[in-house]
Design an enzyme around this catalytic site. Structure first.
Site, PDB file in Angstrom:
ATOM      1  N   ASP A  61       0.847  -1.194   0.000  1.00 61.10           N
ATOM      2  CA  ASP A  61       0.000   0.000   0.000  1.00 61.10           C
ATOM      3  C   ASP A  61       0.883   1.245   0.000  1.00 61.10           C
ATOM      4  O   ASP A  61       2.093   1.155   0.216  1.00 61.10           O
ATOM      5  CB  ASP A  61      -0.986   0.001   1.184  1.00 61.10           C
ATOM      6  N   ASN A 130      -8.427  -2.648  13.589  1.00 61.80           N
ATOM      7  CA  ASN A 130      -9.796  -2.879  13.111  1.00 61.80           C
ATOM      8  C   ASN A 130      -9.843  -4.035  12.106  1.00 61.80           C
ATOM      9  O   ASN A 130     -10.854  -4.238  11.446  1.00 61.80           O
ATOM     10  CB  ASN A 130     -10.366  -1.601  12.473  1.00 61.80           C
ATOM     11  N   HIS A 132      -7.880  -4.360   9.419  1.00 55.81           N
ATOM     12  CA  HIS A 132      -7.519  -4.038   8.032  1.00 55.81           C
ATOM     13  C   HIS A 132      -6.253  -4.775   7.619  1.00 55.81           C
ATOM     14  O   HIS A 132      -5.381  -5.059   8.439  1.00 55.81           O
ATOM     15  CB  HIS A 132      -7.404  -2.529   7.790  1.00 55.81           C
ATOM     16  N   GLU A 137      -9.884  -1.341   4.506  1.00 54.38           N
ATOM     17  CA  GLU A 137     -10.558  -1.041   5.766  1.00 54.38           C
ATOM     18  C   GLU A 137     -11.879  -1.812   5.849  1.00 54.38           C
ATOM     19  O   GLU A 137     -12.330  -2.384   4.850  1.00 54.38           O
ATOM     20  CB  GLU A 137     -10.817   0.473   5.848  1.00 54.38           C
TER      21      GLU A 137
END
Ligand code: GLP
Length: 239
Positions: A61, A130, A132, A137
């Site tokens: 990313d 979370n 991800h 996400e």
């Protein structure tokens, strides 16, 4: 799935670095991740230098909105910690071309280049609090491809330490999609520390759901999960 639990993060880093170094000596496509979890792994990799780096390397990313030379880009992180100290051959380093006319074009171009190269053999992954993966996400679908995404507010806060203020943390990024990751031959997910124990429990024992993106890759046949005891501390005992 291989699940390996190490006594501590240093032992994890050293063992995974040994495995990674071997992979880098073969003509494979190896995807690198960024984040604090990866720091000890990359420090250890420098000590176990691959003799002859043959693998093409990719990145998972990248932030959007920072200038190309900005020290906070993930490309800079990887060059500084891995590629430059290893004298990695420039021709084997594959980064998104953010100079293309718009970010989605850069994402499509990155996905096309990866596919043309034969897809990922090994992808390193950290995990966000979370759930991800990369910057997929919550809400990301298992069919998602490399694309422009909005970074969750909680992720921006978690990554604030690399910036002077929250306001400076980019709001958008380019990430390999979950569908792209699902096609990798091997996924190596690393997590260390007590702070990751809750999400590791949800990842491995919770409901499979887009609200915890990592769960969508839990049944990937080439999944390897490397944890230290702290990250594994909430898992049900085996047997
Ligand atoms: C960041 C990165 C992810 C990384 C994750 C965990 O947002 N984009 O690729 O896996 O968060 O980071 P850390 O290892 O610092 O906890």
């Amino acid at each position: 799935m291989e699940l390996k639990i190490y006594e501590d993060a240093a032992l994890l880093a050293s063992d995974v670095a040994r495995r990674l170094s071997k992979k880098l000596e073969s003509p494979l496509n190896v995807g690198f991740a960024t984040g604090r979890t990866m720091d000890p792994l990359y420090a250890s990799l420098l000590k176990k230098r691959p003799q002859m780096p043959l693998a093409r390397v990719w990145m998972l990313d990248e932030y959007l909105g920072l200038s190309a030379g900005d020290a906070r880009t993930y490309a800079h992180y990887l060059r500084e910690r891995v590629f430059t100290p290893l004298d990695y051959p420039e021709a084997k380093i594959n980064l998104p071309r953010l100079s293309l006319s718009n970010p989605q074009e850069a994402a499509d171009d990155y996905e096309d280049r990866l596919r043309a190269a034969g897809g990922l053999d090994v992808q390193l992954l950290g995990i966000g609090h979370n759930g991800h993966l990369g910057l997929n996400e919550p809400g990301s679908s298992i069919d998602s491809r490399t694309r422009v995404v909005t970074i969750a507010e909680s992720t921006r806060v978690a990554n604030q330490g690399f910036f002077d203020s929250l306001n400076e943390v980019p709001r958008e990024a380019l990430t390999l999609g979950l569908g792209t990751l699902n096609e990798a031959r091997e996924l190596w997910l690393l997590a260390t520390g007590r702070g990751k124990a809750e999400i590791i429990k949800r990842f491995l024992e919770g409901e499979v759901s887009e609200s915890v993106p990592a769960t969508l890759l839990r049944s990937h046949p080439g999944l390897h999960v490397f944890l230290d005891q702290e990250a594994a501390s909430l898992l049900k005992p085996v047997g």
